[in-house]
Write an enzyme that holds these catalytic residues in place. Structure first.
Site, mmCIF file in Angstrom:
data_model
loop_
_atom_site.group_PDB
_atom_site.id
_atom_site.type_symbol
_atom_site.label_atom_id
_atom_site.label_comp_id
_atom_site.label_asym_id
_atom_site.label_seq_id
_atom_site.Cartn_x
_atom_site.Cartn_y
_atom_site.Cartn_z
ATOM 1 N N ARG A 1 -3.639 -0.451 -6.929
ATOM 2 C CA ARG A 1 -2.804 -1.659 -7.054
ATOM 3 C C ARG A 1 -3.246 -2.394 -8.310
ATOM 4 O O ARG A 1 -4.337 -2.110 -8.847
ATOM 5 C CB ARG A 1 -2.964 -2.562 -5.834
ATOM 6 C CG ARG A 1 -4.366 -3.047 -5.663
ATOM 7 C CD ARG A 1 -4.557 -3.865 -4.408
ATOM 8 N NE ARG A 1 -5.991 -4.143 -4.263
ATOM 9 C CZ ARG A 1 -6.557 -4.624 -3.175
ATOM 10 N NH1 ARG A 1 -5.823 -4.883 -2.118
ATOM 11 N NH2 ARG A 1 -7.847 -4.858 -3.133
ATOM 12 N N HIS B 1 -11.488 -30.825 5.816
ATOM 13 C CA HIS B 1 -11.423 -32.205 5.341
ATOM 14 C C HIS B 1 -12.152 -32.349 4.012
ATOM 15 O O HIS B 1 -11.629 -32.908 3.047
ATOM 16 C CB HIS B 1 -12.046 -33.121 6.396
ATOM 17 C CG HIS B 1 -12.112 -34.553 6.001
ATOM 18 N ND1 HIS B 1 -13.196 -35.104 5.363
ATOM 19 C CD2 HIS B 1 -11.195 -35.542 6.122
ATOM 20 C CE1 HIS B 1 -12.953 -36.372 5.127
ATOM 21 N NE2 HIS B 1 -11.746 -36.670 5.584
ATOM 22 N N SER C 1 11.606 -41.945 -16.029
ATOM 23 C CA SER C 1 10.335 -41.247 -15.904
ATOM 24 C C SER C 1 10.011 -41.164 -14.417
ATOM 25 O O SER C 1 9.904 -42.192 -13.741
ATOM 26 C CB SER C 1 9.238 -41.991 -16.657
ATOM 27 O OG SER C 1 8.011 -41.328 -16.488
ATOM 28 N N ASN D 1 4.035 -39.390 -7.769
ATOM 29 C CA ASN D 1 3.047 -39.794 -6.756
ATOM 30 C C ASN D 1 3.687 -40.767 -5.770
ATOM 31 O O ASN D 1 3.689 -40.543 -4.568
ATOM 32 C CB ASN D 1 1.837 -40.481 -7.404
ATOM 33 C CG ASN D 1 0.997 -39.514 -8.208
ATOM 34 O OD1 ASN D 1 1.217 -38.309 -8.173
ATOM 35 N ND2 ASN D 1 0.041 -40.050 -8.942
ATOM 36 N N ARG E 1 -3.069 2.959 8.663
ATOM 37 C CA ARG E 1 -3.402 1.692 7.985
ATOM 38 C C ARG E 1 -2.169 0.796 7.943
ATOM 39 O O ARG E 1 -1.066 1.264 7.683
ATOM 40 C CB ARG E 1 -3.837 1.941 6.536
ATOM 41 C CG ARG E 1 -5.180 2.591 6.363
ATOM 42 C CD ARG E 1 -5.479 2.674 4.865
ATOM 43 N NE ARG E 1 -6.868 3.049 4.614
ATOM 44 C CZ ARG E 1 -7.269 4.282 4.396
ATOM 45 N NH1 ARG E 1 -6.408 5.277 4.400
ATOM 46 N NH2 ARG E 1 -8.548 4.519 4.161
ATOM 47 N N GLY F 1 7.977 -41.001 -11.263
ATOM 48 C CA GLY F 1 6.630 -41.261 -10.764
ATOM 49 C C GLY F 1 6.507 -40.495 -9.456
ATOM 50 O O GLY F 1 6.763 -41.035 -8.387
ATOM 51 N N ARG G 1 -0.745 -47.132 -18.374
ATOM 52 C CA ARG G 1 -0.812 -48.141 -17.310
ATOM 53 C C ARG G 1 -1.451 -49.386 -17.898
ATOM 54 O O ARG G 1 -2.514 -49.306 -18.522
ATOM 55 C CB ARG G 1 -1.676 -47.647 -16.155
ATOM 56 C CG ARG G 1 -1.197 -46.401 -15.458
ATOM 57 C CD ARG G 1 -2.212 -45.972 -14.404
ATOM 58 N NE ARG G 1 -2.020 -44.588 -14.019
ATOM 59 C CZ ARG G 1 -2.515 -43.546 -14.669
ATOM 60 N NH1 ARG G 1 -3.261 -43.729 -15.766
ATOM 61 N NH2 ARG G 1 -2.290 -42.316 -14.263
ATOM 62 N N GLY H 1 -6.125 -11.110 9.102
ATOM 63 C CA GLY H 1 -5.773 -11.278 10.508
ATOM 64 C C GLY H 1 -4.995 -10.113 11.059
ATOM 65 O O GLY H 1 -4.785 -10.005 12.261
ATOM 66 N N LYS I 1 0.831 -1.209 0.000
ATOM 67 C CA LYS I 1 0.000 0.000 0.000
ATOM 68 C C LYS I 1 0.864 1.257 0.000
ATOM 69 O O LYS I 1 0.646 2.186 -0.792
ATOM 70 C CB LYS I 1 -0.911 -0.031 1.239
ATOM 71 C CG LYS I 1 -2.042 0.985 1.203
ATOM 72 C CD LYS I 1 -2.731 1.111 2.553
ATOM 73 C CE LYS I 1 -3.434 -0.137 3.020
ATOM 74 N NZ LYS I 1 -4.835 -0.241 2.562
ATOM 75 N N MET J 1 -4.365 -5.973 11.751
ATOM 76 C CA MET J 1 -5.147 -4.766 11.957
ATOM 77 C C MET J 1 -5.220 -4.013 10.649
ATOM 78 O O MET J 1 -4.239 -3.875 9.946
ATOM 79 C CB MET J 1 -4.481 -3.888 13.018
ATOM 80 C CG MET J 1 -5.433 -2.897 13.623
ATOM 81 S SD MET J 1 -4.566 -1.563 14.440
ATOM 82 C CE MET J 1 -4.568 -0.345 13.125
ATOM 83 N N TYR K 1 10.288 -33.790 -20.665
ATOM 84 C CA TYR K 1 8.851 -33.679 -20.878
ATOM 85 C C TYR K 1 8.092 -33.870 -19.577
ATOM 86 O O TYR K 1 8.637 -34.388 -18.601
ATOM 87 C CB TYR K 1 8.356 -34.691 -21.925
ATOM 88 C CG TYR K 1 8.436 -36.136 -21.485
ATOM 89 C CD1 TYR K 1 7.376 -36.741 -20.793
ATOM 90 C CD2 TYR K 1 9.565 -36.897 -21.749
ATOM 91 C CE1 TYR K 1 7.463 -38.055 -20.378
ATOM 92 C CE2 TYR K 1 9.654 -38.208 -21.338
ATOM 93 C CZ TYR K 1 8.607 -38.783 -20.647
ATOM 94 O OH TYR K 1 8.691 -40.088 -20.225
ATOM 95 N N CYS L 1 5.702 -38.506 -14.968
ATOM 96 C CA CYS L 1 4.395 -39.020 -15.361
ATOM 97 C C CYS L 1 3.427 -39.089 -14.188
ATOM 98 O O CYS L 1 2.355 -39.653 -14.302
ATOM 99 C CB CYS L 1 4.532 -40.382 -16.033
ATOM 100 S SG CYS L 1 5.175 -41.662 -14.967
#
Lengths: 922, 922
Positions: B353, B469, B804, B808, B109, B806, B598, B118, B40, B120, B892, B872
């Site tokens: 802004r 959740h 490659s 995950n 401000r 993976g 897969r 959160g 600001k 002021m 890639y 992948c």
């Protein structure tokens, strides 16, 4: 001559010109050249250099083998170099290879850097053919000897060089013996031996499609190439993969002039050790077989005689032999084993090397050599291993001769077990529940047998070796096992097994198995506790009291070497202990604190009800009341342990396993509830429990809500434990004790998790300290047991006051397999295929898991210089792993109390080894 | 003066001397100083520098705040510097802070580098007290305005500076309104406002134990310190932990002379955008509220007017405003949003802004600015994000005004879902099984609701935010969700919910929820497919045909930016596709091959029987026959996919999951068998199946016998797949196609495993090639999805022809948690506590998992220069992760077809971003 067109300089590769030396006469090498000449060749050269009576010969280098394997043919010049060296031998002996009148014969033996099963071993008597056999007979004055040597050549050549099956030769020999009506080949008349040679030659012709080569040079070259080839047999490759030996080393080949122990009276052959390799007793020890060739000693056709008999038969040779053995031992500065041959009263040395020995012998001999001023205490420490020490600590059978060894298998998992024979897992479980000790006997085991293996005192199989399923799983459980006792015919359906001798053993019979020796005894053999354990438990004086002198010497040797290791080592050694009893035991074993106190067991037994209440709590109040009930119990646990380890650090790990481990199994409970419902019964309580179990059920509990995650998600659980620790420490302080608690947070993956727990723990410590008027300054640290914790150790060390590596979990996540699931499912296959040399749960995987440890130590100390680092997985007691931990600079290792001495010994050895080699042990 | 005793040089820290500048007048800063002046403050300085009408003021730096927080008091000199700057303002305005006759009032401000909930926010009207209120009234000629301003000051000061609860002020206001019998505070007579001031002062006195400060300096200093303090509220800290913003930055404080939009007719206040931030349409857009202060606009007490009305009311100010907005947009080279106030016909700028905008507006405005020659195409690419593109690709509701938005919550997981309301998981599952689309409505969800969430088309909760959740799990599933719609009163027991307006919705009623906006509609709202998806599927011409001009402009903007991204990007983009249909779709979306095929699904459906036969096989023959039956089916699968991706690479992963995934669930089957037995029924087949399931059961299947382990342990399985691939490729070659198969081995942890599989695969490829007379040159590579594979990548690259990642599985093992188990169990807690900023399954964890990727690429390419590396896991389509993968030099990324455009866009953006910043995006 101008500079523009120089002649090829001497080193340039000109085709056909012998630039590289591929062949070394024995007189030119020494024992430092094991890479080039192999173990056998280098030691033969060494003995020659010492002036010992070694039949002359030469070694073809491993480099020649490597060239042959890479290019499919011999390197240029090798053939010529062999020829030159053969001619040198001929000049030296005054004989000619394969000569009709005065034939020189040679042996061809493989000899790699490391001894290796699966490779071609030996062809003797090369140079014999249809003509030279007569010359040999005449020179030796012994036709039987000559024709016997010839038939041996054809047989060995056919089997090992030409790769023919051995049975046909055996059958032909049997036929001839039958015809001549004799029992042993020694008794065969010469005519029969001639017939046998003809029969052998016919076998060669039929099976290989070629005649047995009469040209001695051809015999020699084919044998050399056969050795080269044998480097790459499947068995040799598998062995190397398992042992992590490079396929690129290649083998050397030793060609040596034959001497004959089978040249009649005054001849013989033997093997000997400079001390007793079994007990470690001083003095020469060996076997001698008169009128025999080396292979006969090994084959065990006739009973061997002791060296003392040789002393009577041929005192001159005996004196010369013992003199040589003394020289060799002083020269090699260690126990040596040797092979020798006496040809008509003349002694020849055929091999020497540093000899293998039992664990007890290793300790005794190492200290003997110190007392004889041959080696230093540092060297003595390098001559014994933690594996040997742990063998000395297992209980053993009292071998009083009353019990029959009915079979022998692989010593797959050490220990001594006695129990009743059962043939299936279900019976094992049910008998064990009934209080019986059982031995589970199977042909081989598979994952279905797991429960039975858990229930049994010991496991015995008739098939499979040290990497079989049974062996791998048993070692993982620390359970006694003997595997591959092939003499046993196991019939699980009939529930009995039969020994080779026809003895039938039925279910329920008593059996004793020795996992350290592989022996199987009928009946109950008495088990005696280890005097070495008694030494650790009760001290030297108590351990030597009333034992025989050999045992006393052993215990004193262990004592001296342990004290030396303790003086040398940099690593501290702690024990993993969950109870005051274990803590006290660890302390007696030399532990300098507790490296891992698991708090899980403190929630078992009668306390389960509180945990159930905690889990089933439907309000904060209910949860709080369950936690409150647990507090005094936890506090008492900690008071007792801090008392047992007073003055030494006690690292307390907050609760780690998932909550559902405290509840019944989902499947069992589901079945119980469903069956009750099917019967129309009402089981409200069980149904409610089932719902809780279902709610907490995880597909992969190892990767679920446990450790710090549970602590962050279940309010009050960690705070309860920290409060109990703090109150226990205050109590101990009031009692005048010196409690040294350390709080350890499990399964941390990120600094954020750790900070949140430390905030809470610090608050509780302050509260308890203020309330009790005592100062609580506990280090709060973290387990490093997830790859992410290791990779972000630099951040985590900003909050953690110490690191403790949980290498079990770290191995599981780094490899992505859980010990529970995979040891049974594929570890034996992986060990057999050589994917592993050893289970990564047994010995730390240096390249993967070890790399994470290295990264974490380095980055952690970059953030917090001097950060205290230890390991508390079972690797902390594994000899090889201890060397690794010394190398990466950990401060301590922690292991089960029983392994503490092993860790102490290896920690000392690691320091000495590094100072000797300037690097670590591998 | 000698050199020996110099006077303290100017820069030395002399206590009490103001060495550091902590206060910058607006006229001294500019927008580059956001770190020091906050967002600001820097923008106010920039506007001042541009000569725009900004009320004068100054900024207290973030450095002053950091000092205050570190030391607990203001830095030396700050008080004096503030005093000096206040006096400068007084000189400029000709007023005096808090003066009784001509008072200067100021606002205070906060203004940090990043805007942050959160903290002021604002205190207006500082400088008013019992005396100056009269001066203000006199100067403004408006007693009502002056006393209303005073009561606002006390109220704001009490709440935000003194931290008093707001309700008491509200209650006092209500009481006064009641007494005066008026509906709004604007109508209150002055006397009532005086009473209210007294009441407010009494509240302050009672609740804070001190009088409302009459000293204007004290008011100012307390407000400044309150801003400093608010940096460390729990909510601010939590927000920063979640957003990974450092706690060390601190906030700046802006002090500005008050101007009054509530100074009667000719005054007012407003907010405006330089273009429509919702649609992206050209032209100013905003709201104006006459006779009001800024807070009134936000509070929504009165209805705002459009800017067009201001043009009629005050054409001069309007012209000046639009002129300023044009200047700002050209200056900031982007859409700006502004706050302004008109005080008695004079325009003041209070804030500007770069403005937030919707996804559609972002694309349209970026291309508009290019066409207006304001920015380049490169810059335009940086103005849009993959997240925005993916928002444009979700289906959306046709908002025709016919449907009532009955509530609004957090846009927790994007998409549009329509279905019948259900209030519990069980009903959701049962109705969904009956073919109904359902919306699961809960107050909040917990792990018990998982099944219902899977079954539902959408999820609606009345509590919790974006990290609840429900939100976390829904995003993980890619399921539409609206969370925290607090206006709904959900009564799950009565199976109904009630809106604020009293509308009752019962189970079975139709509901439509918009996960992209958070809107909840009653009834079935028509869903329209995205025109952007139509563009990708059918091309530009088809997508703009028959749509309105705004949509057409949007689609054209997407087209131009996509083409620019494609031209810029270095990373190739492939699709994860298991079927020919997915492959074709991926290709339409711009995929340049398949990065992950897969093969698991090829064993499902009717083929399950063969897999069961394979698993239950009791002999090699039975196993062989099951494999043989699978071969033609697998071959056909591969033929169709290689055809769909003809000419482009297709990376085929050999079977990965554990065998038991093809069998029934252990618990369910156990219950079935037990119940059958309890009823005395015989179920031989089921019992046999149960035994197989028990045998294959694993505690942690994720860490069990799967991937390469299964391939090495189950003979023939991998060979079958390789054979099917090879035969399919031969067939395609014969048909004139260009099959580009790549074979990928899953779950490799060591070079030994890979070598064993490559040996076998190469043998099969040779055999099939020879038998079919075709040349099969397939690269064989490995997944890198275990930490050990990454750590030993240097070795593995010796055998692997490509890597490659993976990510995950790599995330699961690196963190040691499984996605299935933990998203439900503790991810929401972890996100709320700020352990994660974002789920590591959504966006790659750069410090842990990313570090392993970096290590593996580096070591792999050290062994095999130019090694082809891709990713992948689903991270391949995550915007932030794409930037990371560009940074570590992958070749890639591969992701689901739908995310291919996102990956293309972000891959282009990553290149431009790096060229601009010289580093990666974070």
């Amino acid at each position: 001559m101008t500079m523009q067109t120089p002649a090829a300089p001497a080193g340039d590769p000109v085709p056909g010109a012998p630039m590289t030396t591929y062949v070394y006469p024995f007189a030119q090498g020494d024992r430092s050249q094991q890479d080039l000449l192999g173990g056998k060749g280098a030691n033969l050269a060494e003995m020659t250099r010492l002036g010992l009576p070694v039949p002359p010969g030469f070694t073809i280098t491993t480099e020649a083998c490597r060239h042959y394997l890479a290019h499919g043919h011999q390197p240029d010049g090798l053939h010529e170099q062999i020829g030159v060296n053969v001619r040198l031998l001929e000049q030296r002996t005054g004989q000619v290879l394969g000569d009709a009148d005065n034939p020189m014969l040679v042996s061809v033996r493989s000899g790699a850097r490391f001894s290796m099963p699966g490779m071609m071993d030996t062809v003797l008597n090369i140079g014999l053919n249809d003509r030279s056999v007569a010359g040999l007979a005449e020179r030796a004055g012994n036709e039987h000897f000559a024709w016997d040597s010839y038939r041996r050549l054809i047989q060995m050549f056919g089997k090992t060089v030409l790769g023919l099956p051995g049975e046909e030769f055996e059958h032909a020999l049997d036929r001839v013996k039958k015809q001549a009506d004799v029992a042993t080949d020694v008794e065969l008349p010469v005519a029969s031996l001639r017939d046998l040679v003809d029969a052998y030659k016919e076998i060669v012709r039929q099976d290989s499609g070629r005649d047995f080569p009469q040209d001695p040079q051809e015999q020699l070259m084919l044998a050399v190439e056969a050795v080269f080839h044998s480097w790459n047999t499947d068995r040799a490759r598998l062995y190397r993969r398992q042992e992590r030996i490079s396929h690129d080393l290649g083998t050397a080949v030793n060609v040596q002039v034959m001497v004959f122990g089978n040249a009649g009276p005054g001849s013989g052959t033997g093997v000997a050790f400079t001390r007793d390799p079994g007990s470690g007793a001083r003095g020469e020890y060996g076997d001698y077989l008169p009128d025999a060739q080396g292979e006969d000693v090994v084959a065990g056709i006739r009973n061997t005689l002791s060296l003392q008999v040789l002393q009577e038969l041929d005192p001159t040779s005996y004196a010369q032999l013992t003199d040589i053995m003394n020289r060799l031992e002083l020269h090699y500065r260690d126990l040596c084993d040797i092979e020798f041959t006496i040809e008509r009263g003349r002694l020849w040395m055929l091999q020497t090397r540093v000899g293998k020995r039992t664990a007890a012998a290793a300790f005794r001999i190492a200290v003997q050599l110190v007392d004889e001023h041959v080696i230093s205490m540092d060297e003595a420490l390098l001559r014994v291993t933690g594996h040997q020490l742990s063998h000395l600590m297992f209980p053993a059978f009292v071998t009083d001769g009353d019990h029959r060894c009915i079979a022998r298998g692989m010593n797959a998992s050490p220990g001594a077990a006695v129990g009743r024979v059962v043939f299936d897992s279900k019976t094992a479980v049910s008998w064990a529940k009934g209080g019986q000790q059982v031995i589970l006997v199977r042909r081989e085991t598979n994952p279905d047998d797991l429960e039975g293996m858990v229930a049994a005192a010991g496991i015995l199989t008739s098939r499979g070796g040290k990497t079989s399923h049974a062996a791998v799983v048993a070692r993982g459980m620390g359970k006694t096992a003997v595997c591959g006792a092939e003499a046993l015919d196991v019939d699980t359906k009939a529930r009995r097994m039969t020994t080779e001798a026809g003895l039938v053993i039925s279910e329920g019979d008593l059996l004793s198995i020795d996992g350290s020796t592989g022996e199987v005894f009928l009946g109950e053999v008495q088990v005696k506790d280890s005097p070495v354990v008694r030494y650790f438990e009760a001290g030297l004086e108590a351990a030597v009291e009333g034992v025989d002198e050999a045992t006393a010497e052993l215990v004193r040797a262990v004592d001296r070497l342990m004290r030396h290791a303790d003086a040398k080592r940099r690593l501290r050694v702690r024990a993993n202990a969950d109870t005051p009893e274990d803590a006290a035991r660890g302390r007696r074993m030399g532990a300098e604190g507790i490296g891992l106190l698991r708090t899980e067991h403190m929630f078992l037994g009668e306390r389960r009800t509180y945990v159930e209440r905690l889990i089933l709590a439907e309000s904060a109040d209910e949860r709080e009341s369950a936690l409150t009930a647990l507090l005094p119990l936890q506090r008492k646990d900690f008071i007792r342990i801090l008392e047992a380890m007073d003055g030494l650090p006690v690292t307390i790990r907050l609760i780690d396993p998932p909550l559902h481990e405290f509840l019944p199994d989902l499947t069992e409970l589901s079945v119980r509830v469903a069956v009750a419902e099917a019967k129309g019964e009402h089981a409200e309580a069980e149904l409610r429990l089932l719902q809780a179990v279902q709610r907490l059920h995880e597909q992969n509990p190892m990767l679920g809500l446990r450790g710090v995650r549970l602590g962050l998600v279940l309010p009050g659980l960690f705070a309860l434990q920290v409060r109990a620790i703090a109150e226990a420490a205050c109590f101990r302080q009031r009692m005048g004790g010196d409690p040294q608690a350390e709080i350890m947070i499990p399964l941390v993956g990120s600094i954020q998790e750790l900070e949140l727990v430390i905030d809470e723990a610090s608050r509780v410590l302050r509260e308890v300290g203020d309330a009790n008027g005592c100062t609580l300054r506990f280090p709060i640290g973290t387990m490093i047991e997830l790859p992410r914790a290791a990779l972000t150790a630099g951040q985590i060390a900003g909050a953690a006051e110490f690191f403790s590596f949980g290498t079990n979990d770290l191995t599981q996540t780094t490899w992505g397999f859980s010990r529970d699931d995979v040891e049974a499912a594929f570890f034996s296959a992986y060990l057999e295929k050589g994917v592993f040399g050893v289970s990564p749960f047994e010995s730390i995987d240096r390249e993967g898991v070890g790399e994470l440890v290295r990264i974490a130590v380095e980055q952690g100390r970059a953030t917090r210089p001097g950060l205290h680092c230890g390991v508390c997985g079972e690797h902390g007691g594994d000899p090889d792993s201890v060397h690794f931990f010394e190398g990466v600079g950990l401060d301590y290792v922690s292991c089960s109390p029983f392994r503490v001495p092993v860790a102490r010994l290896e920690a000392g050895r690691a320091v000495v080894e590094r100072s000797v080699s300037g690097s670590d042990s591998r």
